[in-house]
Design an enzyme around this catalytic site. Sequence first.
Site, mmCIF file in Angstrom:
data_model
loop_
_atom_site.group_PDB
_atom_site.id
_atom_site.type_symbol
_atom_site.label_atom_id
_atom_site.label_comp_id
_atom_site.label_asym_id
_atom_site.label_seq_id
_atom_site.Cartn_x
_atom_site.Cartn_y
_atom_site.Cartn_z
ATOM 1 N N CYS A 50 0.828 -1.211 0.000
ATOM 2 C CA CYS A 50 0.000 0.000 0.000
ATOM 3 C C CYS A 50 0.862 1.260 0.000
ATOM 4 O O CYS A 50 0.419 2.319 -0.439
ATOM 5 C CB CYS A 50 -0.942 0.008 1.195
ATOM 6 S SG CYS A 50 -0.103 -0.101 2.797
ATOM 7 N N HIS A 95 19.353 0.243 -1.250
ATOM 8 C CA HIS A 95 17.947 0.647 -1.113
ATOM 9 C C HIS A 95 17.086 -0.549 -0.713
ATOM 10 O O HIS A 95 16.261 -0.457 0.205
ATOM 11 C CB HIS A 95 17.434 1.250 -2.419
ATOM 12 C CG HIS A 95 15.984 1.632 -2.351
ATOM 13 N ND1 HIS A 95 15.527 2.711 -1.626
ATOM 14 C CD2 HIS A 95 14.878 1.046 -2.899
ATOM 15 C CE1 HIS A 95 14.214 2.785 -1.726
ATOM 16 N NE2 HIS A 95 13.795 1.788 -2.491
#
Length: 416
Positions: A50, A95
């Site tokens: 989400c 990352h």
Amino acid sequence: MSLVAIGINHKTATVDLREKVAFSPDRIHDAMKSLASRTTTGEAVIVSTCNRTELYCNNASETDIIEWLQDYHGLSHEELMPCIYAYKEQVAVKHLMRVSSGLDSLVLGEPQILGQVKQAFAKAKEAGTTAITIDRLFQNTFSVAKKVRTETEIGAAAVSVAFAAVSMAKHIFSSLSRTKVLLIGAGETIELVAKHLQDNEVASIVVANRTIERAQAMCEEFNATAITLQQIPDYLAKADIVISSTASPLPILGKGMVEKALKQRRHQPMLLVDIAVPRDIEAEVGELDDAFLYTVDDLHSIIEQNMASRKEAAEQAELITEEQSHIFMEWVRSLESVDSIREYRSQSVAIKDELVERALNKLAQGGDGEQVLLELANRLTNRLIHAPTQALTAASRQGDLNTLGQLRIALGLDKN
């Protein structure tokens, strides 16, 4: 090799755009196969939650991957590009490690993202879109996330109201395995509280709610008992912990009800946590002996302190991800060097085989053995030194002393 990470997240894009770029579970299998076809190694993983959508690819063009994402979701370049971030090589590796460790999450250090990344990788394995590099990258990443959890305090401190409520209970009752809990309300916060309680293996959970149907639906998941708000007086005395979060405009637990329950408990202590606004539990309850009442304000104070603690831990975690991403890239470079050595050896063997075959043919035709052997040696020498000689000549003519020095070391002319 070119590792690429392309994505958007809660920091760069609105909820509306994140919804447009998300991949539904029923489409992600085919989506990863389609994305992998844009790489030269067929390696791709899509992480879609989400709060973020990220594409991790090996041997891929950044431009190609972004174009694929636009086309797949039917988005314009103008709509998507301002929100996109793109990382390559070690930055992309770091990352992914930061994301999996909870360092890039909306709530710093939250643990759910690691499970979501693991699930994405598992789906990629099912789709057949992983190979040696991506497989090693994600396995290393999971190890790094575990290292961050065990070597720092990033996940030790509560930073959600639900988690803080359960953490407070753990401080007061050293073990929750024998405690009985009464939850008042059946909304999202109480459901999250129930999950944390289940993780801590509480003895029993009773859920009281205005509508019994909503409470029953939640109780099925947590093996709990559902009751109505009117039944609370019958169960209150049995509860060691009471956590309440409803939308009621008036208090649900009054001083008199709690006082009566404490007498029935023979003054065994009771922890009451009121995380509702307005309050579900009368403030006067806190005046009772053996009743320990905490409000949402008390929890927010704990959360603020814990967030500061997590930020300190995050600094340690950043060092871990930096170090581990560097180690991974060293492995990648070693893999590339192995490929280069294999290719160089294969090329040399092919030259040798070609010239030996020619020499054997000449001998079979009655050629002079000594002459054939001498010709083989000369031809083999010339073929093997041809490329290095050209490289030495080019470096000398260009005045490239660094390359010239490296070539001399590689050819054994100078010692390193």
